[in-house]
Design an enzyme around this catalytic site. Structure first.
Site, PDB file in Angstrom:
ATOM      1  CB  ILE A 277      -0.960   0.003   1.212  1.00  0.00           C
ATOM      2  CG1 ILE A 277      -1.829  -1.263   1.208  1.00  0.00           C
ATOM      3  CG2 ILE A 277      -1.828   1.262   1.199  1.00  0.00           C
ATOM      4  CD1 ILE A 277      -2.724  -1.438   2.424  1.00  0.00           C
TER       5      ILE A 277
ATOM      6  CG  ASP B  23       9.642  -0.509   3.915  1.00  0.00           C
ATOM      7  OD1 ASP B  23       8.503  -0.322   3.452  1.00  0.00           O
ATOM      8  OD2 ASP B  23      10.073  -1.645   4.243  1.00  0.00           O
TER       9      ASP B  23
ATOM     10  CE1 TYR C 122      -2.350  -5.969  11.564  1.00  0.00           C
ATOM     11  CE2 TYR C 122      -4.710  -6.393  11.508  1.00  0.00           C
ATOM     12  CZ  TYR C 122      -3.588  -5.778  10.984  1.00  0.00           C
ATOM     13  OH  TYR C 122      -3.716  -4.966   9.887  1.00  0.00           O
TER      14      TYR C 122
ATOM     15  CE  LYS D 285      -2.536  -2.247  12.031  1.00  0.00           C
ATOM     16  NZ  LYS D 285      -1.660  -1.215  11.463  1.00  0.00           N
TER      17      LYS D 285
ATOM     18  NE  ARG E  23     -11.131 -11.521   6.218  1.00  0.00           N
ATOM     19  CZ  ARG E  23     -11.641 -12.458   7.026  1.00  0.00           C
ATOM     20  NH1 ARG E  23     -12.940 -12.726   7.015  1.00  0.00           N
ATOM     21  NH2 ARG E  23     -10.850 -13.120   7.851  1.00  0.00           N
TER      22      ARG E  23
HETATM   23  C1  UD1 Z   1      -6.420  -8.636   6.223  1.00  0.00           C
HETATM   24  C2  UD1 Z   1      -5.051  -7.993   6.177  1.00  0.00           C
HETATM   25  C3  UD1 Z   1      -4.877  -7.104   7.377  1.00  0.00           C
HETATM   26  C4  UD1 Z   1      -6.024  -6.113   7.392  1.00  0.00           C
HETATM   27  C5  UD1 Z   1      -7.350  -6.859   7.448  1.00  0.00           C
HETATM   28  C6  UD1 Z   1      -8.544  -5.943   7.379  1.00  0.00           C
HETATM   29  C7  UD1 Z   1      -3.194  -9.205   5.140  1.00  0.00           C
HETATM   30  C8  UD1 Z   1      -2.162 -10.238   5.310  1.00  0.00           C
HETATM   31  N1  UD1 Z   1      -4.014  -9.030   6.190  1.00  0.00           N
HETATM   32  O1  UD1 Z   1      -6.546  -9.541   7.321  1.00  0.00           O
HETATM   33  O2  UD1 Z   1      -3.645  -6.403   7.300  1.00  0.00           O
HETATM   34  O3  UD1 Z   1      -5.889  -5.283   8.513  1.00  0.00           O
HETATM   35  O4  UD1 Z   1      -7.428  -7.688   6.297  1.00  0.00           O
HETATM   36  O5  UD1 Z   1      -9.704  -6.709   7.304  1.00  0.00           O
HETATM   37  O6  UD1 Z   1      -3.294  -8.549   4.126  1.00  0.00           O
HETATM   38  N2  UD1 Z   1      -6.815 -17.458   3.942  1.00  0.00           N
HETATM   39  C9  UD1 Z   1      -6.852 -18.697   3.313  1.00  0.00           C
HETATM   40  N3  UD1 Z   1      -5.714 -19.128   2.715  1.00  0.00           N
HETATM   41  C10 UD1 Z   1      -4.548 -18.403   2.686  1.00  0.00           C
HETATM   42  C11 UD1 Z   1      -4.532 -17.139   3.323  1.00  0.00           C
HETATM   43  C12 UD1 Z   1      -5.694 -16.692   3.945  1.00  0.00           C
HETATM   44  O7  UD1 Z   1      -7.868 -19.394   3.329  1.00  0.00           O
HETATM   45  O8  UD1 Z   1      -3.556 -18.867   2.118  1.00  0.00           O
HETATM   46  C13 UD1 Z   1      -8.040 -16.975   4.591  1.00  0.00           C
HETATM   47  C14 UD1 Z   1      -7.842 -16.535   6.033  1.00  0.00           C
HETATM   48  O9  UD1 Z   1      -7.941 -17.601   6.929  1.00  0.00           O
HETATM   49  C15 UD1 Z   1      -8.976 -15.508   6.183  1.00  0.00           C
HETATM   50  C16 UD1 Z   1      -9.096 -14.896   4.791  1.00  0.00           C
HETATM   51  O10 UD1 Z   1      -8.458 -15.807   3.905  1.00  0.00           O
HETATM   52  O11 UD1 Z   1     -10.187 -16.154   6.504  1.00  0.00           O
HETATM   53  C17 UD1 Z   1      -8.391 -13.561   4.676  1.00  0.00           C
HETATM   54  O12 UD1 Z   1      -7.108 -13.707   5.241  1.00  0.00           O
HETATM   55  P1  UD1 Z   1      -5.967 -12.592   5.087  1.00  0.00           P
HETATM   56  O13 UD1 Z   1      -5.789 -12.220   3.672  1.00  0.00           O
HETATM   57  O14 UD1 Z   1      -4.789 -13.054   5.868  1.00  0.00           O
HETATM   58  O15 UD1 Z   1      -6.677 -11.315   5.710  1.00  0.00           O
HETATM   59  P2  UD1 Z   1      -7.359 -10.880   7.077  1.00  0.00           P
HETATM   60  O16 UD1 Z   1      -7.048 -11.784   8.209  1.00  0.00           O
HETATM   61  O17 UD1 Z   1      -8.772 -10.590   6.747  1.00  0.00           O
END
Ligand code: UD1
Length: 307
Positions: free
Chosen positions: A12, A31, A145, A149, A213
């Protein structure tokens, strides 16, 4: 005008840096390259990059005195819920203490800034049933986390009120797009999924895929950040999102159509601390003039097209 972007070589941050330079600002980036990459930094003439940890107080204080930025964007963070559960102390020192230390220094030295923008997360809302989430919805942070935040938000807003500092917080929902680093198992799900499609690898799905999401394309996020920067805001919070709820199962389905491929899925248990459903009410941002320009399909097409 000058902006400081911590985490400016990250996903971002680097898009924000590009945009700020295009608006005519000089930009200073701090960074540690833990997730960021110098390749993400363009416009070298207008950007000074410091490869440094935001927890280095002495460095940060000297930098603030020397550079006197008008705008500060605090994006440096351990950005993963799951990662914060693995290493809560480290998460806390970056996601909370480093922000607090900077704020405290600004207060003590009365550094004249025009905006201090802290990037919080939709994770603060947790699993409470009210949907879509409004900025004044109840919160229930479930992971280190989310707790960091939320508590940092409270400091940032309280300091704004107590000391009349121009502070503002944004709660990012799930940001995606080109430049998101897929290299860690804790990376954003769409960067991982994109890599799986690209490299024909199996995708690990945590849970049943029914978790939802609010996925927001990076260009819309930058639009939101700039609107907030240039609007009169008052120690307040803004959701930054698309306003649509999508399940992981749907995303996989949409992506299969875009990539013209089927993907192999390995199912695993839900991750602890994971939020089940997430979607934002974006009316507050809309009142500043925000319009979502990217549907999920358009965003994924653009992301996939650039691979
Ligand atoms: C994400 C962001 C976080 C942000 C939040 C706001 C990332 C790493 N995290 O968290 O910084 O503050 O959104 O909502 O960008 N999943 C899978 N397989 C994978 C990876 C993830 O099934 O390989 C699932 C996870 O279990 C979760 C969903 O996908 O249910 C989203 O996961 P992730 O992208 O890590 O995001 P958040 O936990 O929502």
């Amino acid at each position: 005008m000058k902006a400081l972007v911590t985490g400016g070589a990250g996903f971002i941050g680097s898009h924000l840096v590009d945009y700020l330079v295009e608006q005519g600002l000089d930009v200073v980036v701090v960074d540690d390259l833990s997730m960021g990459d110098l390749k993400n930094i363009h416009h070298q003439d207008h950007v000074d990059v410091y490869i440094e940890d935001v927890r280095n107080k002495e460095f940060i204080q000297q930098l603030l005195q020397r550079e006197k930025p008008d705008y500060i964007y605090f994006l440096a963070a351990i950005a993963s819920v799951a990662d914060s559960i693995e290493r809560p102390a480290e998460t806390h020192s970056i996601n909370h203490t480093a922000v607090f230390d900077m704020l405290e220094y600004i207060r003590k030295t009365e550094l004249p800034i025009k905006k201090f923008l802290f990037t919080s997360s939709a994770a603060v809302y947790g699993n409470l049933p009210e949907l879509p989430k409004k900025e004044d919805s109840r919160v229930d942070p479930l992971s280190p986390y989310a707790i960091d935040k939320y508590s940092t938000e409270r400091f940032v807003l309280a300091y704004g009120n107590l000391y009349d500092l121009p502070t503002v917080c944004v709660r990012f929902f799930n940001v995606y797009g080109p430049g998101q680093n897929p290299s860690s198992p804790y990376s954003g799900v769409l960067s991982i999924l994109t890599e799986c499609f690209d490299k024909n690898k199996a995708f690990t799905l945590y849970g049943d895929g029914k978790q939802t999401r609010d996925f927001v394309y990076i260009d819309d996020v930058i639009q939101a950040l700039w609107l907030i920067t240039t609007s009169k805001t008052k120690h307040e919070v803004f959701n930054v999102a698309n306003g649509h709820e999508t399940s992981l199962n749907s995303i996989i389905h949409i992506y299969e159509k875009i990539a013209h491929k089927r993907i192999k899925i390995q199912k695993c248990d839900y991750r602890i601390g994971d939020v089940k459903r997430s979607v934002a009410n974006i009316n507050k941002l809309t009142k500043l003039g925000y319009t979502t320009k990217w549907t999920l399909e358009d965003g994924l097409n653009s992301y996939w097209g650039g691979i």
